[in-house]
Design an enzyme around this catalytic site. Structure first.
Site, mmCIF file in Angstrom:
data_model
loop_
_atom_site.group_PDB
_atom_site.id
_atom_site.type_symbol
_atom_site.label_atom_id
_atom_site.label_comp_id
_atom_site.label_asym_id
_atom_site.label_seq_id
_atom_site.Cartn_x
_atom_site.Cartn_y
_atom_site.Cartn_z
ATOM 1 N N GLU A 133 0.805 -1.223 0.000
ATOM 2 C CA GLU A 133 0.000 0.000 0.000
ATOM 3 C C GLU A 133 0.836 1.269 0.000
ATOM 4 O OE1 GLU A 133 -3.687 0.149 0.206
ATOM 5 O OE2 GLU A 133 -3.328 -1.841 -0.615
ATOM 6 N N HIS A 160 -4.918 2.245 6.824
ATOM 7 C CA HIS A 160 -3.485 2.451 6.657
ATOM 8 C C HIS A 160 -2.898 2.988 7.966
ATOM 9 C CE1 HIS A 160 -4.322 3.072 2.114
ATOM 10 N NE2 HIS A 160 -3.901 1.853 2.327
ATOM 11 N N CYS A 212 -2.474 11.960 3.105
ATOM 12 C CA CYS A 212 -2.760 11.053 1.986
ATOM 13 C C CYS A 212 -2.396 11.681 0.657
ATOM 14 C CB CYS A 212 -4.241 10.674 1.967
ATOM 15 S SG CYS A 212 -4.719 9.450 3.200
#
Length: 440
Positions: free
Chosen positions: A172, A246, A364
């Site tokens: 990820e 995450h 992000c």
């Protein structure tokens, strides 16, 4: 070295399709109208603010959406317009998946190690394969092409291919990577993970764990990191089940500072003790207990999905979403951070609501890449922020982006044509060359 925040330009098909199980904001706003133009301009304003603080800033381009290459690989044939029309008629969910603009969250684009930490003295970049979610897995090839175009000089950079696919090596990107260092000590890389492909470990019960231990191990090998300086903490299963899909939803670090929630990692006390041993007395950390900051508020307001930036005066500042100011527990925690004995001296709250509604805060939206002056000079693409580039990009957004995008609008073949026209112009503006499949 200087750190540059490579922010993802939010794409013309920015929409709320609710595609990510475990991402509560994405699921909550699924099906609502979005505002692509406002979203992209919000992102550009964040870049301006960071640059004006004296911090390095750069941009990464959006990806073509809908992904016609993916739709053709799944059996839809004909012209571009016919492919979209047939997908809308026969498999609308696939069309929504291939229209996601989630590549804007460039924390997931790749994992990066600076040249000072790698055995061969080059910057290593590995695009994330993002295999856990189909709508994100289709990003990897284009991300690889973009990174190779920007970091093209093999003397300074090594851009790896994404890790081999399948669930065993689900990667990820930097959303699970934190680099910490203190004066006189080697940097420590935290490569967190949520599940193991082969080891029997307790995992989340409600939502999927995305990053595997095995992919984190592979990244450490590929980037030629000193094994003694790599830590691989497990994400807390309860944190994942609360919506922290995450690591960067519940933890953020910068240089000698780490800010985390008690449910970020499976064993925070042990991790912090190891970091103190490796980084010495200059290391600072702040932990929010679940009583002080309930995890549901942390996931709602994203105080840990903030950027922690090193400023020219030697202090640090936090760039937080305005939701963190509007949520009392999150706001009180950030005020405590500033008041304590650590390098953070200010918190700035910015409006990135269009991104937040889909599950991505300030952290992000950026990929952190540290470059020496020679490495910076080796990059010929025009991706580094300047007031002139800001004005050019803002004008580009206003020319090409729709004001409102409704769920049914992804069925419009004209949207794909508008996006290709916009991105073709953008690659010339950024001097990237032909990085998109439709340009080949």
């Amino acid at each position: 070295m200087r750190e540059y925040n490579f922010d993802g330009l939010i794409g013309p098909t920015h929409n709320y399709a609710g595609l990510s199980p475990g991402n509560l904001a994405s699921q909550t706003h699924g099906g609502q109208p979005s505002q692509p133009r406002a979203a992209a301009l919000q992102g550009l304003e964040k870049m301006r603010f960071v640059s004006e603080l004296g911090v390095g800033q750069a941009v990464l381009p959006p990806q073509p959406r809908p992904s016609l290459r993916t739709l053709r690989a799944l059996g839809f044939t004909g012209s571009d317009e016919e492919v979209i029309t047939r997908a809308a008629r026969d498999a609308e969910h696939l069309l929504r998946l291939t229209s996601s603009a989630s590549a804007m969250w460039t924390a997931n684009a790749a994992t990066v190690a600076p040249s000072v930490d790698t055995a061969d003295g080059r910057v290593h970049l590995t695009p994330a394969n993002l295999t856990q979610m189909f709508h994100r897995a289709i990003e990897a090839d284009t991300t690889h092409a973009v990174l190779r175009a920007i970091f093209a000089d093999p003397k300074h950079f090594l851009v790896h291919a994404p890790l081999p696919g399948a669930a065993h090596f689900a990667d990820e990107g930097a959303a699970n990577h934190t680099r910490l260092f203190t004066p006189g000590h080697k940097a420590v890389h935290l490569l967190a993970w949520g599940r193991s492909a082969w080891q029997d470990v307790k995992g989340p019960q409600r939502f999927p764990a995305r990053q595997t231990l095995e992919s984190s191990q592979a990244l450490a090998r590929l980037h030629q990191l000193d094994p003694a300086q790599v830590l691989m903490p497990q994400q807390h299963p309860d944190g994942i089940d609360a919506g922290a899909f995450h690591t960067d939803v519940l933890a953020v670090g910068n240089e000698r500072f780490l800010m985390l929630h008690a449910l970020a990692f499976a064993d925070p006390p042990a991790l912090l003790e190891t970091l103190r041993q490796k980084l010495g007395a200059d290391f600072r950390s702040v932990v929010a207990t679940n009583d002080e900051l309930p995890v549901k508020d942390a996931v709602k307001a994203y105080p840990f999905n903030s950027q922690v930036l090193s400023l020219p005066d030697g202090t640090m500042a936090i760039i937080a979403p305005i939701e963190s100011r509007e949520t009392p527990h999150a706001h009180a925690f950030l005020q405590r951070v500033v008041a304590e004995d650590n390098p953070v001296k200010a918190v700035h709250y910015l409006d990135v609501r269009q991104s937040m509604n889909n599950g991505g805060g300030p952290a992000c939206l950026r990929q952190r890449i540290s470059l020496t002056d020679a490495e910076r000079a080796a990059i010929t693409a025009d991706v580094f922020y300047s007031p002139a580039l800001h004005e050019a990009l803002a004008a580009w957004v206003r020319r090409h982006y729709r004001e409102v995008l409704r769920p049914e609008d992804v069925r419009d073949p004209l949207l794909a044509r508008e996006t290709m026209t916009a991105l073709d112009e953008l690659t010339r503006l950024l001097k990237l060359g032909s990085v998109y499949d439709f340009q080949q």
